[in-house]
Every structure is written in structure tokens, then in C-alpha cells.
Design an enzyme around this catalytic site. Sequence first.
Site, PDB file in Angstrom:
ATOM      1  N   ASP A   1      16.215 -87.548 -51.044  1.00  0.00           N
ATOM      2  CA  ASP A   1      17.548 -87.023 -50.975  1.00  0.00           C
ATOM      3  C   ASP A   1      18.772 -87.704 -50.187  1.00  0.00           C
ATOM      4  O   ASP A   1      19.619 -87.772 -50.535  1.00  0.00           O
ATOM      5  CB  ASP A   1      17.516 -85.277 -50.368  1.00  0.00           C
ATOM      6  CG  ASP A   1      16.468 -84.502 -50.928  1.00  0.00           C
ATOM      7  OD1 ASP A   1      16.154 -84.647 -52.249  1.00  0.00           O
ATOM      8  OD2 ASP A   1      15.749 -83.707 -50.390  1.00  0.00           O
TER       9      ASP A   1
ATOM     10  N   ASP B   1       9.348 -82.038 -49.097  1.00  0.00           N
ATOM     11  CA  ASP B   1      10.322 -81.908 -48.055  1.00  0.00           C
ATOM     12  C   ASP B   1       9.880 -81.811 -46.805  1.00  0.00           C
ATOM     13  O   ASP B   1       8.937 -81.201 -46.655  1.00  0.00           O
ATOM     14  CB  ASP B   1      11.517 -80.865 -48.300  1.00  0.00           C
ATOM     15  CG  ASP B   1      12.360 -81.021 -49.592  1.00  0.00           C
ATOM     16  OD1 ASP B   1      12.663 -82.349 -50.067  1.00  0.00           O
ATOM     17  OD2 ASP B   1      12.806 -79.901 -50.074  1.00  0.00           O
TER      18      ASP B   1
END
Length: 165
Positions: free
Chosen positions: A139, A121
Site C-alpha cells: 500500500d 495488513d
Amino acid sequence: MLSLKYRIVLGLAAVVMLIDQGTKWLVEATIPFHGTVPVIHGVFDLVNIRNRGAAFGFLNRSDIEWQFWLFLVATVLAVWAILSLTRASKNEPVLYTAFGLIMGGALGNLVDRIRYRAVVDFLDFYWGEWHWPAFNVADIAICIGAFLAFVAMYRQPSPERGNKE
């Protein structure tokens, strides 16, 4: 030759997966692990972190070993469901776009889980002490795909509404 609907779903999934993996590669090549690069002071940073859990940090705990297998099985089932729903659907370009985004995001994160047993991330938004959990391109694709799938299903005529749009 694959039908147009499969070309849309699989082609978009491949593009999303490539963009996702490319951005993660760039982050890993330029930002040290657990490093931060401020972009908009007090609002947005680029970071290089790992998330062992699901979207937005759900189940992000290092003491849970079974979540790797849970997410692996969930991804395989999601891809199977998307391909099955694509086969069963009739001329739904918005739905095919949604499926491609969701599949590409799921597969992009699966590549990370296989490599690291975690997802890379790097997008970190915050305001003061409030932090939204870091996330990535996969995402974003999954969230946009879920929204488009909802829109496509809502637009379908139902027996209660008749065939009105």
C-alpha cells in the site's frame, strides 16, 4: 534484452514485491492472527489482520464474494496499462519509478489475494479512539508511486504552459 525503462519498472516492481511479501511473512511468523504488538504506545502497533477490500479498508466486507474477481481484474489491467504506458513514454525516470512502485505493490497484494482471498495488513497507526486503517508495504509503494506519477505528469509541458518547467 529489455530496454532500460523496462528494467527499471520490472526490477523495482520485483524488489517491492519481495520486500512486501517478506515483511508479511515475518508478521505471519511472529504475530498470531488478529494479534497486536505495541511499538509506540498510543500511536503505532504491529498487527496481523486480513483485509478483503481495497486500500485502507474500502469494501472490506466478508459478505461480498465478487470483490476478489474485481481486484484480480483490476490488477491485471493495471499491469497491462503500466507496461503500455512504459512502452509509449520517452525518457521519464520518475514515471518509470512510479510505475515500478505501483506494479510491485499491486502484485504484492495480488499474491495475498490468491493465497487468502484477502490482503495481509500489519501497520496500525492510531491516536486515542481514532484509527487509520491498517496497511502494508504494498500500500505504501502504491501511494508513493501514485504521487510520483502525478509529479511526473505535472512536470510535463502542456500546450497551455508552453515548454516552461
